[in-house]
Design a protein around this motif. Structure first.
Motif, PDB file in Angstrom:
ATOM      1  N   VAL A  84      38.230  54.661  58.051  1.00 18.05           N
ATOM      2  CA  VAL A  84      37.026  53.927  57.628  1.00 18.05           C
ATOM      3  C   VAL A  84      36.656  54.250  56.181  1.00 18.05           C
ATOM      4  CG1 VAL A  84      34.539  53.664  58.026  1.00 18.05           C
ATOM      5  CG2 VAL A  84      36.122  53.612  59.944  1.00 18.05           C
ATOM      6  N   GLY A  85      36.712  55.504  55.795  1.00 20.15           N
ATOM      7  CA  GLY A  85      36.364  55.904  54.426  1.00 20.15           C
ATOM      8  C   GLY A  85      37.266  55.243  53.388  1.00 20.15           C
ATOM      9  N   SER A  86      38.568  55.209  53.691  1.00 20.90           N
ATOM     10  CA  SER A  86      39.512  54.566  52.766  1.00 20.90           C
ATOM     11  C   SER A  86      39.235  53.077  52.655  1.00 20.90           C
ATOM     12  CB  SER A  86      40.947  54.775  53.250  1.00 20.90           C
ATOM     13  OG  SER A  86      41.259  56.139  53.308  1.00 20.90           O
ATOM     14  N   TYR A  87      39.016  52.425  53.793  1.00 20.37           N
ATOM     15  CA  TYR A  87      38.708  50.992  53.778  1.00 20.37           C
ATOM     16  C   TYR A  87      37.450  50.723  52.954  1.00 20.37           C
ATOM     17  CZ  TYR A  87      41.972  49.172  57.344  1.00 20.37           C
ATOM     18  OH  TYR A  87      43.073  48.740  58.022  1.00 20.37           O
ATOM     19  N   CYS A  88      36.381  51.495  53.230  1.00 22.04           N
ATOM     20  CA  CYS A  88      35.110  51.269  52.533  1.00 22.04           C
ATOM     21  C   CYS A  88      35.243  51.495  51.032  1.00 22.04           C
ATOM     22  CB  CYS A  88      34.018  52.158  53.118  1.00 22.04           C
ATOM     23  SG  CYS A  88      33.508  51.705  54.780  1.00 22.04           S
ATOM     24  N   ALA A  89      35.940  52.555  50.635  1.00 29.27           N
ATOM     25  CA  ALA A  89      36.112  52.843  49.208  1.00 29.27           C
ATOM     26  C   ALA A  89      36.875  51.715  48.518  1.00 29.27           C
ATOM     27  CB  ALA A  89      36.845  54.173  49.028  1.00 29.27           C
ATOM     28  N   VAL A  90      37.945  51.251  49.134  1.00 29.98           N
ATOM     29  CA  VAL A  90      38.738  50.164  48.553  1.00 29.98           C
ATOM     30  C   VAL A  90      37.908  48.890  48.472  1.00 29.98           C
ATOM     31  CG1 VAL A  90      40.695  48.637  49.022  1.00 29.98           C
ATOM     32  CG2 VAL A  90      40.999  51.094  49.146  1.00 29.98           C
ATOM     33  N   GLN A  91      37.126  48.588  49.499  1.00 24.57           N
ATOM     34  CA  GLN A  91      36.309  47.375  49.501  1.00 24.57           C
ATOM     35  C   GLN A  91      35.237  47.424  48.418  1.00 24.57           C
ATOM     36  OE1 GLN A  91      35.164  47.729  53.564  1.00 24.57           O
ATOM     37  NE2 GLN A  91      36.966  46.646  54.325  1.00 24.57           N
ATOM     38  N   ILE A  92      34.615  48.564  48.230  1.00 24.23           N
ATOM     39  CA  ILE A  92      33.585  48.690  47.188  1.00 24.23           C
ATOM     40  C   ILE A  92      34.214  48.535  45.800  1.00 24.23           C
ATOM     41  CG2 ILE A  92      31.976  50.320  46.109  1.00 24.23           C
ATOM     42  CD1 ILE A  92      31.383  51.324  49.020  1.00 24.23           C
ATOM     43  N   ILE A  93      35.359  49.188  45.582  1.00 27.17           N
ATOM     44  CA  ILE A  93      36.044  49.071  44.290  1.00 27.17           C
ATOM     45  C   ILE A  93      36.475  47.624  44.046  1.00 27.17           C
ATOM     46  CG2 ILE A  93      38.139  49.730  43.027  1.00 27.17           C
ATOM     47  CD1 ILE A  93      37.824  52.519  44.427  1.00 27.17           C
ATOM     48  N   ALA A  94      37.011  46.959  45.075  1.00 27.86           N
ATOM     49  CA  ALA A  94      37.439  45.564  44.926  1.00 27.86           C
ATOM     50  C   ALA A  94      36.260  44.648  44.612  1.00 27.86           C
ATOM     51  CB  ALA A  94      38.140  45.094  46.196  1.00 27.86           C
ATOM     52  N   ALA A  95      35.111  44.905  45.228  1.00 29.42           N
ATOM     53  CA  ALA A  95      33.925  44.089  44.953  1.00 29.42           C
ATOM     54  C   ALA A  95      33.461  44.275  43.510  1.00 29.42           C
ATOM     55  CB  ALA A  95      32.803  44.453  45.924  1.00 29.42           C
ATOM     56  N   ILE A  96      33.515  45.494  43.020  1.00 31.14           N
ATOM     57  CA  ILE A  96      33.128  45.758  41.628  1.00 31.14           C
ATOM     58  C   ILE A  96      34.105  45.074  40.670  1.00 31.14           C
ATOM     59  CG2 ILE A  96      32.926  47.580  39.881  1.00 31.14           C
ATOM     60  CD1 ILE A  96      31.829  49.381  42.180  1.00 31.14           C
ATOM     61  N   VAL A  97      35.395  45.179  40.946  1.00 28.11           N
ATOM     62  CA  VAL A  97      36.399  44.526  40.094  1.00 28.11           C
ATOM     63  C   VAL A  97      36.224  43.006  40.140  1.00 28.11           C
ATOM     64  CG1 VAL A  97      38.886  44.130  39.782  1.00 28.11           C
ATOM     65  CG2 VAL A  97      38.043  46.426  40.275  1.00 28.11           C
ATOM     66  N   GLY A  98      35.953  42.451  41.317  1.00 24.91           N
ATOM     67  CA  GLY A  98      35.703  41.019  41.445  1.00 24.91           C
ATOM     68  C   GLY A  98      34.487  40.574  40.657  1.00 24.91           C
ATOM     69  N   ALA A  99      33.433  41.402  40.677  1.00 24.40           N
ATOM     70  CA  ALA A  99      32.221  41.080  39.915  1.00 24.40           C
ATOM     71  C   ALA A  99      32.503  41.110  38.411  1.00 24.40           C
ATOM     72  CB  ALA A  99      31.105  42.058  40.267  1.00 24.40           C
ATOM     73  N   PHE A 100      33.253  42.104  37.960  1.00 25.33           N
ATOM     74  CA  PHE A 100      33.618  42.140  36.545  1.00 25.33           C
ATOM     75  C   PHE A 100      34.482  40.931  36.175  1.00 25.33           C
ATOM     76  CE2 PHE A 100      32.634  46.797  36.458  1.00 25.33           C
ATOM     77  CZ  PHE A 100      31.732  46.738  35.416  1.00 25.33           C
ATOM     78  N   ALA A 101      35.356  40.506  37.084  1.00 27.93           N
ATOM     79  CA  ALA A 101      36.247  39.382  36.797  1.00 27.93           C
ATOM     80  C   ALA A 101      35.471  38.081  36.607  1.00 27.93           C
ATOM     81  CB  ALA A 101      37.280  39.234  37.916  1.00 27.93           C
ATOM     82  N   TYR A 102      34.520  37.781  37.514  1.00 32.34           N
ATOM     83  CA  TYR A 102      33.779  36.527  37.312  1.00 32.34           C
ATOM     84  C   TYR A 102      32.809  36.633  36.153  1.00 32.34           C
ATOM     85  CZ  TYR A 102      29.770  38.205  40.164  1.00 32.34           C
ATOM     86  OH  TYR A 102      28.708  38.901  40.666  1.00 32.34           O
ATOM     87  N   ALA A 103      32.292  37.832  35.877  1.00 32.36           N
ATOM     88  CA  ALA A 103      31.411  38.004  34.712  1.00 32.36           C
ATOM     89  C   ALA A 103      32.185  37.779  33.415  1.00 32.36           C
ATOM     90  CB  ALA A 103      30.775  39.389  34.729  1.00 32.36           C
ATOM     91  N   GLU A 104      33.420  38.241  33.362  1.00 37.65           N
ATOM     92  CA  GLU A 104      34.259  38.013  32.181  1.00 37.65           C
ATOM     93  C   GLU A 104      34.664  36.547  32.054  1.00 37.65           C
ATOM     94  OE1 GLU A 104      35.449  39.939  29.538  1.00 37.65           O
ATOM     95  OE2 GLU A 104      33.847  41.257  30.235  1.00 37.65           O
ATOM     96  N   LEU A 105      34.952  35.910  33.174  1.00 35.54           N
ATOM     97  CA  LEU A 105      35.354  34.513  33.145  1.00 35.54           C
ATOM     98  C   LEU A 105      34.238  33.608  32.626  1.00 35.54           C
ATOM     99  CD1 LEU A 105      37.491  32.345  33.944  1.00 35.54           C
ATOM    100  CD2 LEU A 105      36.366  32.254  36.166  1.00 35.54           C
ATOM    101  N   PHE A 106      33.018  33.842  33.101  1.00 34.46           N
ATOM    102  CA  PHE A 106      31.886  32.997  32.724  1.00 34.46           C
ATOM    103  C   PHE A 106      31.086  33.555  31.545  1.00 34.46           C
ATOM    104  CE2 PHE A 106      32.671  31.324  36.915  1.00 34.46           C
ATOM    105  CZ  PHE A 106      32.276  30.009  36.840  1.00 34.46           C
ATOM    106  N   TRP A 107      31.378  34.757  31.130  1.00 37.84           N
ATOM    107  CA  TRP A 107      30.575  35.461  30.139  1.00 37.84           C
ATOM    108  C   TRP A 107      29.104  35.461  30.559  1.00 37.84           C
ATOM    109  CZ3 TRP A 107      32.469  38.576  26.501  1.00 37.84           C
ATOM    110  CH2 TRP A 107      33.801  38.421  26.164  1.00 37.84           C
ATOM    111  N   ASP A 108      28.893  35.664  31.845  1.00 35.82           N
ATOM    112  CA  ASP A 108      27.552  35.639  32.410  1.00 35.82           C
ATOM    113  C   ASP A 108      27.582  36.421  33.718  1.00 35.82           C
ATOM    114  OD1 ASP A 108      24.896  35.038  32.721  1.00 35.82           O
ATOM    115  OD2 ASP A 108      25.200  32.931  33.266  1.00 35.82           O
ATOM    116  N   ASP A 109      26.412  36.786  34.172  1.00 33.56           N
ATOM    117  CA  ASP A 109      26.282  37.405  35.483  1.00 33.56           C
ATOM    118  C   ASP A 109      24.947  36.967  36.070  1.00 33.56           C
ATOM    119  OD1 ASP A 109      24.441  38.877  34.077  1.00 33.56           O
ATOM    120  OD2 ASP A 109      25.505  40.758  34.204  1.00 33.56           O
TER     121      ASP A 109
END
Length: 136
Positions: A84-109
């Motif tokens: 569970v800890g590994s899954y949760c850590a990976v999911q949180i990191i992936a969500a942060i990377v996804g948020a940075f990706a759309y923020a970079e794409l749109f230059w907005d958040d």
């Protein structure tokens, strides 16, 4: 008999699925497309579940991973509590990377706050109820 995926493959599948979900939600919010936004998010989630579910179970949410770990601990179906800890850590990191990706794409958040006329208590009650329904 099905072959058990390695923990690395499971974490990679959870990363990709969570990233796709977060990226598609963020892109739809920032593009302002109210007509097809929910449909594209649902399609992205469906394809991720079908494509990656056989590898990791397609949790894509730390609350789901935690509830499946607790279910397994109580002799039900689910995932091992040690994973569970590994899954949760990976999911949180992936969500942060996804948020940075759309923020970079749109230059907005965007800032997640309760809508006008609603307070934090209302938002917290909604989050608790919908998380319970998601995990139930």
């Amino acid at each position: 008999m099905a072959v058990e995926s390695s923990m690395g493959a499971k974490c990679a599948a959870e990363f990709v699925g969570t990233f796709i979900l977060m990226f598609s939600v963020g892109c739809n919010v920032l593009s302002g497309n109210r007509v097809w936004g929910s449909t594209s998010c649902a399609c992205a989630l469906m394809v991720s579940i079908y494509g990656l579910g056989g590898i990791s179970g397609a949790n894509f949410n730390p609350a789901v991973s935690l509830s499946l770990g607790l279910s397994k601990m109580l002799s039900g179906p689910g995932i091992d509590l040690k994973d569970v800890g590994s899954y949760c850590a990976v999911q949180i990191i992936a969500a942060i990377v996804g948020a940075f990706a759309y923020a970079e794409l749109f230059w907005d958040d965007f800032n997640l706050t309760p809508s006008q006329g609603f307070g934090w208590r209302d938002a917290m009650v909604c989050e608790i109820l919908y998380t319970f329904m998601l995990c139930f």
